[in-house]
Design an enzyme around this catalytic site. Structure first.
Site, PDB file in Angstrom:
ATOM      1  N   HIS A 142      44.588  67.255  60.128  1.00 17.97           N
ATOM      2  CA  HIS A 142      45.303  68.193  60.963  1.00 17.97           C
ATOM      3  C   HIS A 142      46.384  69.151  60.374  1.00 17.97           C
ATOM      4  O   HIS A 142      47.535  68.965  60.583  1.00 17.97           O
ATOM      5  CB  HIS A 142      45.934  67.010  62.127  1.00 17.97           C
ATOM      6  CG  HIS A 142      44.934  66.514  62.790  1.00 17.97           C
ATOM      7  ND1 HIS A 142      45.148  65.314  63.286  1.00 17.97           N
ATOM      8  CD2 HIS A 142      44.020  66.961  63.477  1.00 17.97           C
ATOM      9  CE1 HIS A 142      44.165  64.839  64.197  1.00 17.97           C
ATOM     10  NE2 HIS A 142      43.207  66.042  64.253  1.00 17.97           N
ATOM     11  N   GLU A 163      40.445  59.075  64.969  1.00 15.05           N
ATOM     12  CA  GLU A 163      40.098  57.857  64.418  1.00 15.05           C
ATOM     13  C   GLU A 163      39.768  56.715  65.446  1.00 15.05           C
ATOM     14  O   GLU A 163      39.012  55.928  65.234  1.00 15.05           O
ATOM     15  CB  GLU A 163      41.557  57.435  63.716  1.00 15.05           C
ATOM     16  CG  GLU A 163      41.207  56.208  63.146  1.00 15.05           C
ATOM     17  CD  GLU A 163      42.508  55.647  62.439  1.00 15.05           C
ATOM     18  OE1 GLU A 163      42.780  54.481  62.584  1.00 15.05           O
ATOM     19  OE2 GLU A 163      43.458  56.657  61.761  1.00 15.05           O
ATOM     20  N   SER A 183      48.906  66.459  64.627  1.00 12.89           N
ATOM     21  CA  SER A 183      48.817  65.489  63.878  1.00 12.89           C
ATOM     22  C   SER A 183      49.610  64.044  64.508  1.00 12.89           C
ATOM     23  O   SER A 183      50.864  64.081  64.631  1.00 12.89           O
ATOM     24  CB  SER A 183      49.607  65.504  62.401  1.00 12.89           C
ATOM     25  OG  SER A 183      49.887  64.195  61.761  1.00 12.89           O
ATOM     26  N   ASN A 213      50.239  60.943  63.278  1.00 11.93           N
ATOM     27  CA  ASN A 213      51.274  60.377  62.522  1.00 11.93           C
ATOM     28  C   ASN A 213      52.659  61.209  62.417  1.00 11.93           C
ATOM     29  O   ASN A 213      53.730  60.622  62.277  1.00 11.93           O
ATOM     30  CB  ASN A 213      50.704  59.960  61.158  1.00 11.93           C
ATOM     31  CG  ASN A 213      50.568  61.246  60.070  1.00 11.93           C
ATOM     32  OD1 ASN A 213      51.333  61.545  59.526  1.00 11.93           O
ATOM     33  ND2 ASN A 213      49.410  61.833  60.120  1.00 11.93           N
ATOM     34  N   SER A 233      49.310  64.490  56.564  1.00 12.42           N
ATOM     35  CA  SER A 233      48.366  66.024  56.491  1.00 12.42           C
ATOM     36  C   SER A 233      49.090  67.154  55.769  1.00 12.42           C
ATOM     37  O   SER A 233      48.575  68.253  55.912  1.00 12.42           O
ATOM     38  CB  SER A 233      47.544  66.273  57.724  1.00 12.42           C
ATOM     39  OG  SER A 233      46.900  65.093  58.187  1.00 12.42           O
TER      40      SER A 233
END
Length: 287
Positions: free
Chosen positions: A41, A128, A222, A224, A266
């Site tokens: 990402h 995911e 993203s 995270n 990322s």
């Protein structure tokens, strides 16, 4: 003391670096190369790979239209159905699924084959999580809040296996597992949150607590990085979320004495370095 502190854990994690390196290696060889979904990402990296001839495939239908070439599975992983489709189409498949994600696939497959209920703690729209669900052969639920738990009904007497998206907030995962434990008699909770994720989140929180301003770098999509921003924002109100140096409003740092910087898994090192250098220069000018 005027300073800019960069989190040690900022930037590519092991799984992302491995996947990105694999794509660049294949790009050097030439030929028809595809990734299933953006390899990470991060628009900068994906754009650079496109310039090198790497195309992004986003659907099963697009896979069916490919009769040759190399397709790379990103670190997020894919469902068993998608994986089998790639193999059956005769494509050269390079599996760059993060080993930590692959471990979850194996757990979910084994436990569901035993007849156990699978509960995945994570964002249902994240690739995911979609991939993990695709390795379950039975009753499966995806939750990310107490309200989601309230919506599911699990028959007493059934064994329940709980796993987590690797980038999920560790403390929130523990809270949800505690709630599930009180409602389900027989539960197996497997903490599948990546150690790098926990370390990154813990360090970000600590850094935000001691900084006048906090900068979180990463792609808008993203997961995270979004979680890092939420954690930092809760500890430091003056927290900025940027993708590249171009997004940083440097004048907002005019009156601060300390800046903390972290970045999602990322985010390439060159982007982090550019932001760090710009902040360093600004802080020195202030005083």
């Amino acid at each position: 003391m005027n300073e800019v502190k960069l989190a040690k854990s900022a930037g590519f994690c092991f799984g992302v670096k491995r996947a990105v390196d694999l794509v660049y290696e294949e790009a050097k060889k030439g030929g028809d190369i595809y990734t299933y979904g953006p390899i990470i990402h991060n628009e900068e990296v994906v754009g650079d790979l496109e310039n090198k001839g790497v195309r992004v495939i986003n659907s099963p239908e697009e896979i069916d239209n490919l009769k040759s070439g190399t397709i790379i599975i990103r670190s997020h992983g894919v469902s068993k159905d998608i994986y089998d489709r790639m193999i059956n189409n005769g494509l050269n498949v390079i599996d760059a699924t993060c080993p930590f994600v692959k471990k979850i696939h194996n757990i979910v497959s084994e436990e569901s084959n035993k007849g156990n209920v699978i509960v995945i703690v994570g964002n249902k729209d994240h690739p995911e999580v979609q991939g993990i669900k695709g390795w379950s052969n039975g009753e499966t639920y995806i939750i990310d809040s107490k309200e989601e738990i309230d919506k599911i009904t699990i028959n007493n007497g059934k064994k329940v296996c709980v796993v987590a998206q690797t980038t999920f907030n560790f403390n929130k995962f523990k809270e949800l597992v505690e709630i599930l434990t009180k409602r389900v008699y027989d539960i197996i909770a497997v903490n599948t949150i990546c150690n790098a994720t926990k370390e990154r989140q813990t360090e970000a929180k600590s850094l935000a607590l001691e900084s006048d301003a906090m900068i979180v770098i990463g792609g808008r999509h993203s997961s995270n990085t979004q979680k890092l921003y939420q954690i930092c924002k809760s500890e430091c109100d003056n927290t900025m979320y940027i993708q590249t140096l171009d997004d940083l409003v440097i004048d907002e740092l005019t009156s601060v004495r300390s800046v903390g910087i972290t970045a999602g898994a990322s985010t390439p090192n060159n982007i982090i370095e550019e932001v760090w250098q710009a902040c360093q220069k600004k802080i020195l000018q202030n005083y």
